[in-house]
Design a protein around this motif. Structure first.
Motif, PDB file in Angstrom:
ATOM      1  N   ALA A 135       0.838  -1.205   0.000  1.00 16.97           N
ATOM      2  CA  ALA A 135       0.000   0.000   0.000  1.00 16.97           C
ATOM      3  C   ALA A 135       0.876   1.259   0.000  1.00 16.97           C
ATOM      4  CB  ALA A 135      -0.937  -0.003   1.203  1.00 16.97           C
ATOM      5  N   LEU A 136       1.961   1.234   0.758  1.00 13.77           N
ATOM      6  CA  LEU A 136       2.885   2.367   0.771  1.00 13.77           C
ATOM      7  C   LEU A 136       3.480   2.574  -0.621  1.00 13.77           C
ATOM      8  CD1 LEU A 136       4.545   4.544   2.290  1.00 13.77           C
ATOM      9  CD2 LEU A 136       6.249   2.751   2.711  1.00 13.77           C
ATOM     10  N   ALA A 137       3.889   1.487  -1.252  1.00 10.71           N
ATOM     11  CA  ALA A 137       4.465   1.575  -2.592  1.00 10.71           C
ATOM     12  C   ALA A 137       3.455   2.175  -3.572  1.00 10.71           C
ATOM     13  CB  ALA A 137       4.925   0.191  -3.056  1.00 10.71           C
ATOM     14  N   ARG A 138       2.214   1.708  -3.520  1.00 13.74           N
ATOM     15  CA  ARG A 138       1.172   2.265  -4.394  1.00 13.74           C
ATOM     16  C   ARG A 138       0.982   3.752  -4.131  1.00 13.74           C
ATOM     17  NH1 ARG A 138      -1.375  -2.454  -3.400  1.00 13.74           N
ATOM     18  NH2 ARG A 138      -2.666  -1.572  -1.751  1.00 13.74           N
ATOM     19  N   GLU A 139       0.939   4.115  -2.867  1.00 19.62           N
ATOM     20  CA  GLU A 139       0.751   5.517  -2.475  1.00 19.62           C
ATOM     21  C   GLU A 139       1.870   6.396  -3.034  1.00 19.62           C
ATOM     22  OE1 GLU A 139      -1.096   8.682  -0.229  1.00 19.62           O
ATOM     23  OE2 GLU A 139      -1.821   6.652  -0.532  1.00 19.62           O
ATOM     24  N   GLY A 140       3.074   5.858  -3.070  1.00 19.23           N
ATOM     25  CA  GLY A 140       4.215   6.616  -3.563  1.00 19.23           C
ATOM     26  C   GLY A 140       4.477   6.462  -5.046  1.00 19.23           C
ATOM     27  N   GLY A 141       3.712   5.608  -5.713  1.00 23.02           N
ATOM     28  CA  GLY A 141       3.879   5.417  -7.143  1.00 23.02           C
ATOM     29  C   GLY A 141       5.145   4.655  -7.515  1.00 23.02           C
ATOM     30  N   VAL A 142       5.558   3.746  -6.625  1.00 22.09           N
ATOM     31  CA  VAL A 142       6.759   2.944  -6.874  1.00 22.09           C
ATOM     32  C   VAL A 142       6.444   1.473  -6.624  1.00 22.09           C
ATOM     33  CG1 VAL A 142       8.314   4.831  -6.218  1.00 22.09           C
ATOM     34  CG2 VAL A 142       7.611   3.167  -4.490  1.00 22.09           C
ATOM     35  N   GLY A 143       7.406   0.628  -6.867  1.00 17.87           N
ATOM     36  CA  GLY A 143       7.251  -0.784  -6.571  1.00 17.87           C
ATOM     37  C   GLY A 143       7.724  -1.105  -5.159  1.00 17.87           C
ATOM     38  N   VAL A 144       7.333  -2.253  -4.670  1.00 16.82           N
ATOM     39  CA  VAL A 144       7.732  -2.697  -3.330  1.00 16.82           C
ATOM     40  C   VAL A 144       9.254  -2.766  -3.217  1.00 16.82           C
ATOM     41  CG1 VAL A 144       7.666  -4.666  -1.740  1.00 16.82           C
ATOM     42  CG2 VAL A 144       5.568  -3.889  -2.843  1.00 16.82           C
ATOM     43  N   GLU A 145       9.909  -3.260  -4.258  1.00 18.44           N
ATOM     44  CA  GLU A 145      11.370  -3.368  -4.217  1.00 18.44           C
ATOM     45  C   GLU A 145      12.034  -1.994  -4.130  1.00 18.44           C
ATOM     46  OE1 GLU A 145      13.293  -5.986  -3.597  1.00 18.44           O
ATOM     47  OE2 GLU A 145      11.369  -7.017  -3.368  1.00 18.44           O
ATOM     48  N   THR A 146      11.407  -0.985  -4.691  1.00 15.05           N
ATOM     49  CA  THR A 146      11.937   0.373  -4.581  1.00 15.05           C
ATOM     50  C   THR A 146      11.858   0.845  -3.136  1.00 15.05           C
ATOM     51  OG1 THR A 146      11.323   0.858  -6.858  1.00 15.05           O
ATOM     52  CG2 THR A 146      11.700   2.754  -5.411  1.00 15.05           C
ATOM     53  N   VAL A 147      10.750   0.550  -2.468  1.00  7.51           N
ATOM     54  CA  VAL A 147      10.613   0.906  -1.049  1.00  7.51           C
ATOM     55  C   VAL A 147      11.720   0.212  -0.257  1.00  7.51           C
ATOM     56  CG1 VAL A 147       9.167   0.689   1.021  1.00  7.51           C
ATOM     57  CG2 VAL A 147       8.132   1.347  -1.169  1.00  7.51           C
ATOM     58  N   ARG A 148      11.923  -1.058  -0.514  1.00  9.08           N
ATOM     59  CA  ARG A 148      12.973  -1.807   0.200  1.00  9.08           C
ATOM     60  C   ARG A 148      14.358  -1.221  -0.089  1.00  9.08           C
ATOM     61  NH1 ARG A 148       9.877  -7.130  -1.161  1.00  9.08           N
ATOM     62  NH2 ARG A 148       8.641  -7.347   0.731  1.00  9.08           N
ATOM     63  N   TYR A 149      14.582  -0.831  -1.323  1.00  2.00           N
ATOM     64  CA  TYR A 149      15.860  -0.224  -1.695  1.00  2.00           C
ATOM     65  C   TYR A 149      16.076   1.072  -0.907  1.00  2.00           C
ATOM     66  CZ  TYR A 149      19.520   1.920  -4.511  1.00  2.00           C
ATOM     67  OH  TYR A 149      20.677   2.531  -4.915  1.00  2.00           O
ATOM     68  N   TYR A 150      15.050   1.907  -0.841  1.00  3.03           N
ATOM     69  CA  TYR A 150      15.163   3.150  -0.083  1.00  3.03           C
ATOM     70  C   TYR A 150      15.409   2.854   1.402  1.00  3.03           C
ATOM     71  CZ  TYR A 150      13.245   5.622  -4.171  1.00  3.03           C
ATOM     72  OH  TYR A 150      13.033   6.140  -5.424  1.00  3.03           O
ATOM     73  N   GLN A 151      14.841   1.782   1.900  1.00  4.11           N
ATOM     74  CA  GLN A 151      15.086   1.392   3.287  1.00  4.11           C
ATOM     75  C   GLN A 151      16.552   1.002   3.474  1.00  4.11           C
ATOM     76  OE1 GLN A 151      11.977  -1.583   3.586  1.00  4.11           O
ATOM     77  NE2 GLN A 151      10.715  -0.220   4.846  1.00  4.11           N
ATOM     78  N   ARG A 152      17.074   0.200   2.549  1.00  3.90           N
ATOM     79  CA  ARG A 152      18.478  -0.206   2.644  1.00  3.90           C
ATOM     80  C   ARG A 152      19.411   0.998   2.566  1.00  3.90           C
ATOM     81  NH1 ARG A 152      16.556  -4.266  -0.781  1.00  3.90           N
ATOM     82  NH2 ARG A 152      17.505  -3.298  -2.623  1.00  3.90           N
ATOM     83  N   ARG A 153      19.010   2.012   1.803  1.00  2.62           N
ATOM     84  CA  ARG A 153      19.821   3.222   1.664  1.00  2.62           C
ATOM     85  C   ARG A 153      19.668   4.170   2.854  1.00  2.62           C
ATOM     86  NH1 ARG A 153      21.768   4.643  -3.613  1.00  2.62           N
ATOM     87  NH2 ARG A 153      22.737   6.283  -2.389  1.00  2.62           N
ATOM     88  N   GLY A 154      18.729   3.846   3.755  1.00  3.68           N
ATOM     89  CA  GLY A 154      18.517   4.674   4.931  1.00  3.68           C
ATOM     90  C   GLY A 154      17.625   5.879   4.695  1.00  3.68           C
ATOM     91  N   LEU A 155      16.935   5.908   3.564  1.00  2.00           N
ATOM     92  CA  LEU A 155      16.055   7.026   3.263  1.00  2.00           C
ATOM     93  C   LEU A 155      14.666   6.843   3.861  1.00  2.00           C
ATOM     94  CD1 LEU A 155      17.062   7.496  -0.484  1.00  2.00           C
ATOM     95  CD2 LEU A 155      17.778   8.894   1.464  1.00  2.00           C
ATOM     96  N   LEU A 156      14.260   5.598   4.018  1.00  2.00           N
ATOM     97  CA  LEU A 156      12.973   5.263   4.649  1.00  2.00           C
ATOM     98  C   LEU A 156      13.239   4.347   5.826  1.00  2.00           C
ATOM     99  CD1 LEU A 156      10.649   4.401   1.599  1.00  2.00           C
ATOM    100  CD2 LEU A 156      10.456   6.378   3.107  1.00  2.00           C
ATOM    101  N   ARG A 157      12.422   4.478   6.830  1.00  2.00           N
ATOM    102  CA  ARG A 157      12.572   3.606   8.001  1.00  2.00           C
ATOM    103  C   ARG A 157      12.033   2.214   7.687  1.00  2.00           C
ATOM    104  NH1 ARG A 157       8.154   2.689  11.531  1.00  2.00           N
ATOM    105  NH2 ARG A 157       6.233   3.387  10.545  1.00  2.00           N
ATOM    106  N   THR A 158      12.505   1.236   8.431  1.00  2.00           N
ATOM    107  CA  THR A 158      11.987  -0.129   8.335  1.00  2.00           C
ATOM    108  C   THR A 158      11.303  -0.422   9.672  1.00  2.00           C
ATOM    109  OG1 THR A 158      13.837  -0.763   6.918  1.00  2.00           O
ATOM    110  CG2 THR A 158      12.577  -2.544   7.923  1.00  2.00           C
ATOM    111  N   PRO A 159       9.978  -0.378   9.696  1.00  2.00           N
ATOM    112  CA  PRO A 159       9.272  -0.585  10.963  1.00  2.00           C
ATOM    113  C   PRO A 159       9.383  -2.038  11.441  1.00  2.00           C
ATOM    114  CG  PRO A 159       7.698  -0.320   9.168  1.00  2.00           C
ATOM    115  CD  PRO A 159       9.057  -0.127   8.585  1.00  2.00           C
ATOM    116  N   GLN A 160       9.186  -2.211  12.717  1.00  2.00           N
ATOM    117  CA  GLN A 160       9.164  -3.553  13.294  1.00  2.00           C
ATOM    118  C   GLN A 160       7.924  -4.292  12.799  1.00  2.00           C
ATOM    119  OE1 GLN A 160      11.569  -4.912  15.314  1.00  2.00           O
ATOM    120  NE2 GLN A 160      12.684  -3.039  14.824  1.00  2.00           N
ATOM    121  N   LYS A 161       8.055  -5.601  12.687  1.00  2.00           N
ATOM    122  CA  LYS A 161       6.896  -6.414  12.316  1.00  2.00           C
ATOM    123  C   LYS A 161       5.974  -6.523  13.514  1.00  2.00           C
ATOM    124  CE  LYS A 161       9.164  -9.164   8.777  1.00  2.00           C
ATOM    125  NZ  LYS A 161       9.490 -10.508   8.301  1.00  2.00           N
ATOM    126  N   THR A 162       4.669  -6.482  13.236  1.00  2.00           N
ATOM    127  CA  THR A 162       3.687  -6.588  14.314  1.00  2.00           C
ATOM    128  C   THR A 162       2.715  -7.714  14.003  1.00  2.00           C
ATOM    129  OG1 THR A 162       2.214  -5.013  13.224  1.00  2.00           O
ATOM    130  CG2 THR A 162       3.781  -4.120  14.813  1.00  2.00           C
TER     131      THR A 162
END
Length: 135
Positions: free
Chosen positions: A8-35
């Motif tokens: 849903a975050l990826a859709r909201e931002g107009g990117v793919g899930v892997e792009t979100v993960r890439y930004y997380q690895r780069r430290g641009l987006l946080r990686t929340p804890q699993k709940t």
């Protein structure tokens, strides 16, 4: 409130899930804890409006020509205190864009000349193809 899945975050931002993960690895987006997980299942990471805002900021920065490193620096700046550095980054990006525009205009002019030379005569080798052949 964190309610979005990574999809849903990826859709909201107009990117793919892997792009979100890439930004997380780069430290641009946080990686929340699993709940919500048990010992056997890992649970789900949830994202909120702030994550979506940050993702859109990253995408807007990229559209303006900023590199991910520069976007990271912009994200780290204090919005009220670091205006001078933000201006410097913007001016540097403008200078880089101006250089790229000049390069593209030169390439366009060169290709236009080649196309005109090609259209001027049907005899001999095509100037366009000849220009790109290795010598």
């Amino acid at each position: 409130m964190a309610t979005m899945t990574i999809a849903a975050l990826a859709r909201e931002g107009g990117v793919g899930v892997e792009t979100v993960r890439y930004y997380q690895r780069r430290g641009l987006l946080r990686t929340p804890q699993k709940t919500g997980g048990s010992a056997l299942s890992g649970g789900i990471r949830r994202y909120g409006a702030e994550d979506a805002r940050r993702l859109k900021f990253i995408r807007s920065g990229q559209s303006a020509g900023f590199t991910l490193e520069e976007i990271g620096e912009l994200l780290a700046l204090d919005a009220g205190q670091d205006r001078a550095r933000a201006r410097t980054l913007a001016r540097e990006r403008i200078e880089s864009l101006d250089r790229k525009i000049a390069e593209l205009q030169a390439a366009r002019a060169s290709l236009t000349r080649l196309a005109e030379a090609c259209a001027a005569s049907d005899a001999g080798p095509c100037p366009i193809i000849e220009a790109f052949e290795p010598s």
